[in-house]
Design a protein around this motif. Structure first.
Motif, mmCIF file in Angstrom:
data_model
loop_
_atom_site.group_PDB
_atom_site.id
_atom_site.type_symbol
_atom_site.label_atom_id
_atom_site.label_comp_id
_atom_site.label_asym_id
_atom_site.label_seq_id
_atom_site.Cartn_x
_atom_site.Cartn_y
_atom_site.Cartn_z
ATOM 1 N N ALA A 151 0.941 -0.931 -0.006
ATOM 2 C CA ALA A 151 0.084 -0.033 -0.034
ATOM 3 C C ALA A 151 0.865 1.314 -0.002
ATOM 4 C CB ALA A 151 -0.832 0.194 1.114
ATOM 5 N N GLY A 152 0.633 2.133 -0.784
ATOM 6 C CA GLY A 152 1.104 3.553 -0.924
ATOM 7 C C GLY A 152 2.318 3.679 -1.685
ATOM 8 N N GLN A 153 2.750 2.416 -2.204
ATOM 9 C CA GLN A 153 4.180 2.102 -2.978
ATOM 10 C C GLN A 153 3.849 2.671 -4.404
ATOM 11 O OE1 GLN A 153 5.595 -1.583 -3.148
ATOM 12 N NE2 GLN A 153 7.858 -1.089 -3.262
ATOM 13 N N ARG A 154 4.671 3.413 -5.223
ATOM 14 C CA ARG A 154 4.554 3.794 -6.619
ATOM 15 C C ARG A 154 4.945 2.768 -7.363
ATOM 16 N NH1 ARG A 154 7.993 8.843 -7.914
ATOM 17 N NH2 ARG A 154 9.508 7.244 -7.574
ATOM 18 N N ARG A 155 4.257 2.625 -8.521
ATOM 19 C CA ARG A 155 4.361 1.578 -9.423
ATOM 20 C C ARG A 155 5.976 1.592 -9.974
ATOM 21 N NH1 ARG A 155 0.849 3.049 -14.823
ATOM 22 N NH2 ARG A 155 2.067 4.262 -15.857
ATOM 23 N N GLU A 156 6.592 2.795 -10.249
ATOM 24 C CA GLU A 156 7.763 2.984 -10.460
ATOM 25 C C GLU A 156 8.768 2.281 -9.528
ATOM 26 O OE1 GLU A 156 5.804 5.607 -10.249
ATOM 27 O OE2 GLU A 156 5.379 6.054 -12.185
ATOM 28 N N ASP A 157 8.472 2.599 -8.366
ATOM 29 C CA ASP A 157 9.449 1.888 -7.380
ATOM 30 C C ASP A 157 9.443 0.366 -7.099
ATOM 31 O OD1 ASP A 157 10.222 4.240 -6.455
ATOM 32 O OD2 ASP A 157 8.718 4.597 -5.081
ATOM 33 N N ILE A 158 7.908 -0.113 -7.505
ATOM 34 C CA ILE A 158 7.850 -1.607 -7.750
ATOM 35 C C ILE A 158 8.590 -2.193 -8.693
ATOM 36 C CG2 ILE A 158 6.018 -3.397 -8.161
ATOM 37 C CD1 ILE A 158 4.057 -1.422 -6.629
ATOM 38 N N LEU A 159 8.669 -1.384 -9.869
ATOM 39 C CA LEU A 159 9.230 -1.951 -11.181
ATOM 40 C C LEU A 159 10.784 -2.160 -11.055
ATOM 41 C CD1 LEU A 159 6.713 -0.706 -13.852
ATOM 42 C CD2 LEU A 159 7.047 -2.815 -13.240
ATOM 43 N N ARG A 160 11.149 -1.039 -10.095
ATOM 44 C CA ARG A 160 12.495 -0.837 -9.859
ATOM 45 C C ARG A 160 13.074 -2.078 -9.095
ATOM 46 N NH1 ARG A 160 12.495 4.003 -8.031
ATOM 47 N NH2 ARG A 160 12.264 4.902 -9.749
ATOM 48 N N GLU A 161 12.561 -2.339 -8.117
ATOM 49 C CA GLU A 161 12.702 -3.338 -7.342
ATOM 50 C C GLU A 161 12.808 -4.686 -7.931
ATOM 51 O OE1 GLU A 161 10.031 -3.384 -3.857
ATOM 52 O OE2 GLU A 161 10.907 -1.221 -3.120
ATOM 53 N N ALA A 162 11.787 -5.100 -8.768
ATOM 54 C CA ALA A 162 11.586 -6.233 -9.527
ATOM 55 C C ALA A 162 12.973 -6.310 -10.374
ATOM 56 C CB ALA A 162 10.236 -6.392 -10.280
#
Length: 530
Positions: free
Chosen positions: A494-505
Motif C-alpha cells: 500500500a502506498g508504493q509507487r509503481r515505478e518503485d515496484i518495477l525498479r525493485e523487480a
C-alpha cells in the motif's frame, strides 16, 4: 442551485453546462461524474430520453476506466433511467451488475448506494413492502456503516426519505405488494417501526432547517415522505399543511412533473377523507400536467378523477373520464413503445461504439508478436494491484528475462527467437491462474503480475514458472536449443509507487542473473534470501 432558483429552464441550462463540461474534459472520471449529475437532473425534470442519453454516455465513460466503483455508479444511473420508463427487467439487470461491481471492488458505499436506489425503484413500482424490507436488509448488513460515514449525508438523507415513504405507505395500506412478504413483514414489525421513528425524526430535522439538505430538489421528496407518514399517523391537520406546502413549492419551481406529483399527493389525502370536490380539482389538474410524458401517474390521476366524480354522482362526467382514460392509455402505450424504441436505439448505438472502442483499446494493449498484454497492458494491471493493496489485498510482481536471448537469435536466427517468445508466452499463460497476468514488457523481458499472493507464495509460483520454461522441448524448432529464465520478485504494498515496484523487480532480476541465471531472487526490500 438554491430552492428559489429552481425552474425547468434553469435545470436544462445546468444539464447543458454539465454536458459541455463532459465533452471538454479528457479526465474520464470527471466526464463520468458530470454526465451522471446531468442524468439525475434530467430525471428530476421528467425528460426520460435526455436522462437515458446522459446515462448511457456516463456508462461509456466509466467503462473506459479501471475503476469498478465508478462503473457501479454508472450502472445505477442507467438502472434509474430505465426504471423511469418502466423497463423493470433492464433496471433490475443494471442494479445486479452495479452490485456485483461494487462487491468486487470491496466498495461498501457502492453496495449501499445500489440498495438505496433499488429501494427507490421498488417505491416507484408501488412495492412498498419490498422497498422497506430491502432497506432493513441493508441496515443488518456489513454495508450499513457506509450510510453514516463522514461526507455521506446525501445517501443517509435519501435512505430516510425512501424508508419513510416505503414503511409508512405500506402501513397505510398503500402499494401493490400488500399480499407479498407476509411472514417477513410480520416478523420484522418491531424493527420496522423503530427504524421508521428514527427516519421520521431525521426528516423532521431537515424540514425544520436544523440540518441542511444536500440537494435542494430533495425537499419535494422530503415533503412527500412526511405527508405519507402523517396520513398513516392519522394527523390529518398536519397532513394538509404538508400537502399544501408541497404543492406551493412545486408550483414556485414551475416543474410540471413535480407539480403534478404534488397535486396527486394532495388529491390522495382528500380521498382518504372522502372530500371528493378537491380530489376532482387536484386530480384533473395533475392529469393535465402529467400528460403523456408521465404515463403511470397520468393514468393514476385520471382514475382518481373518475372515482371522485362518481362519488359525487356525476355519472356522465365520470363515464367521459373513463372513456378518456381508455383513449389516453392507448395513446400512452403507443408513445411508450415509440420512446422505448428511441431509447433502445441510443443504447444500441452506445453498445456498438463501446464494442468498437473496446476492440481498439484491446489491440492497443496487446503485443502483436505473442498476443499477450504489452507494456501498457501490464502497467494498467499493475495499477489495479496497487489499488487492491490500498484495501489490504496482497500482490506481487515478477520481472522475467530470457537468459542469453541474443545468443539464441545469433545462433538460430530471429525467426527462432520470435518462436521462443511466442511459445514461452503461451505455455506460461496456460500455467498461471486466471487472475494472474503475463505481459511482454519489452524485448525478451516479461512482467508476471500475481494477484492475492504473499511473497513466499509468489516465489514458489515463480520457481514453478522457471522450471516450466527450463523443461520446454525445442527439438522441433532447433536441435540443441535450451531456454532458461532469470526472475526477480517483489511485493506490491500500500502506498508504493509503481515505478518503485518495477525498479525493485528489475534489481531482483539482475541479482538472479548475477547468481548464475535460471533462478529466482527476491527484492532486497522484501528479503535477501533467494
Amino acid at each position: 442551485m438554491t430552492s428559489s432558483q429552481v425552474s425547468a429552464q434553469g435545470i436544462r441550462d445546468q444539464i447543458a453546462a454539465l454536458q459541455r463540461d463532459a465533452a471538454q474534459t479528457a479526465d474520464l472520471v470527471e466526464r463520468t461524474q458530470s454526465l451522471r449529475d446531468a442524468a439525475y437532473l434530467a430525471l428530476d425534470l421528467g425528460d426520460a430520453t435526455l436522462a437515458m442519453t446522459c446515462a448511457v454516455a456516463c456508462l461509456d465513460a466509466a467503462r473506459r476506466t479501471p475503476d469498478l466503483s465508478l462503473q457501479a455508479r454508472a450502472h445505477v444511473t442507467i438502472a434509474l433511467s430505465m426504471s423511469n420508463v418502466h423497463d423493470d427487467i433492464g433496471a433490475a439487470s443494471h442494479f445486479r451488475e452495479a452490485e456485483g461491481l461494487a462487491r468486487s471492488a470491496r466498495d461498501a458505499r457502492g453496495v449501499a448506494l445500489v440498495s438505496v436506489n433499488a429501494a427507490h425503484h421498488d417505491l416507484e413500482r408501488g412495492h412498498y413492502r419490498g422497498s422497506t424490507l430491502r432497506l432493513l436488509g441493508l441496515l443488518r448488513s456489513p454495508y450499513a456503516s457506509a450510510l453514516t460515514e463522514p461526507g455521506e449525508q446525501s445517501m443517509d438523507q435519501v435512505f430516510h426519505v425512501n424508508f419513510t415513504r416505503g414503511a409508512a405507505g405500506a402501513l397505510l395500506g398503500q402499494g401493490n405488494d400488500q399480499g407479498q412478504h407476509a411472514e417477513r413483514w410480520r416478523l420484522q414489525q418491531a424493527e420496522l417501526r423503530r427504524q421508521l421513528d428514527v427516519s421520521v425524526r431525521a426528516l423532521r430535522r431537515l424540514h425544520a432547517g436544523q440540518e441542511p439538505l444536500v440537494n435542494s430538489l430533495w425537499r419535494l421528496d422530503l415533503l412527500e415522505a412526511l405527508l405519507i407518514h402523517t396520513r398513516f399517523r392519522g394527523d390529518l391537520s398536519a397532513a394538509h399543511a404538508l400537502a399544501d406546502e408541497w404543492v406551493a413549492l412545486a408550483d414556485s419551481w414551475v416543474l410540471p412533473a413535480q407539480q403534478g406529483k404534488a397535486l396527486l399527493g394532495r388529491a390522495e389525502l382528500h380521498a382518504q377523507e372522502e372530500n371528493w370536490a378537491p380530489v376532482a380539482r387536484d386530480a384533473r389538474q395533475a392529469a393535465g400536467l402529467f400528460g403523456d410524458a408521465q404515463p403511470t401517474r397520468a393514468l393514476a390521476a385520471q382514475q382518481l378523477l373518475a372515482r371522485a366524480l362518481a362519488a359525487q354522482e356525476q355519472w356522465r362526467a365520470a363515464f367521459e373520464v373513463q372513456q378518456s382514460l381508455s383513449e389516453q392509455a392507448e395513446r400512452i402505450y403507443r408513445a411508450f413503445m415509440q420512446q422505448s424504441a428511441r431509447l433502445r436505439v441510443i443504447e444500441r448505438q452506445a453498445v456498438e461504439a463501446e464494442v468498437r472502442a473496446a476492440a481498439f483499446a484491446e489491440a492497443a494493449l496487446r503485443d502483436p508478436l505473442t498476443g499477450i498484454p504489452n507494456r501498457a497492458g501490464a502497467l494498467r494491471r499493475l495499477d489495479q494491484l496497487c489499488a487492491a493493496a490500498q484495501r489490504g489485498r496482497p500482490g506481487a510482481v515478477a520481472l522475467l528475462d530470457i537468459d542469453h536471448f541474443k545468443a539464441v537469435n545469433d545462433r538460430f536466427g530471429h525467426a527462432a527467437g520470435d518462436e521462443v517468445l511466442r511459445r514461452v508466452s503461451s505455455e506460461v499463460t496456460r500455467a498461471i491462474r486466471e487472475v494472474d497476468q503475463l505481459a511482454r514488457y519489452g524485448g525478451e523481458e516479461f512482467l508476471l503480475l500475481l494477484d492475492g499472493l504473499s511473497l513466499p507464495e509468489a516465489r514458489r509460483a515463480c520457481r514453478r514458472v522457471g522450471a516450466l520454461i527450463t523443461a520446454l522441448d525445442w527439438s522441433d524448432l532447433a536441435p540443441g536449443l535450451k531456454v532458461t529464465a532469470s526472475i526477480g520478485v517483489t511485493t506490491v504494498t500500500a502506498g508504493q509507487r509503481r515505478e518503485d515496484i518495477l525498479r525493485e523487480a528489475d534489481a531482483a532480476m539482475y541479482a538472479a542473473k548475477a547468481a548464475g541465471r535460471n533462478t529466482v531472487r527476491l527484492a532486497v526490500t522484501s528479503s535477501s534470501d533467494g
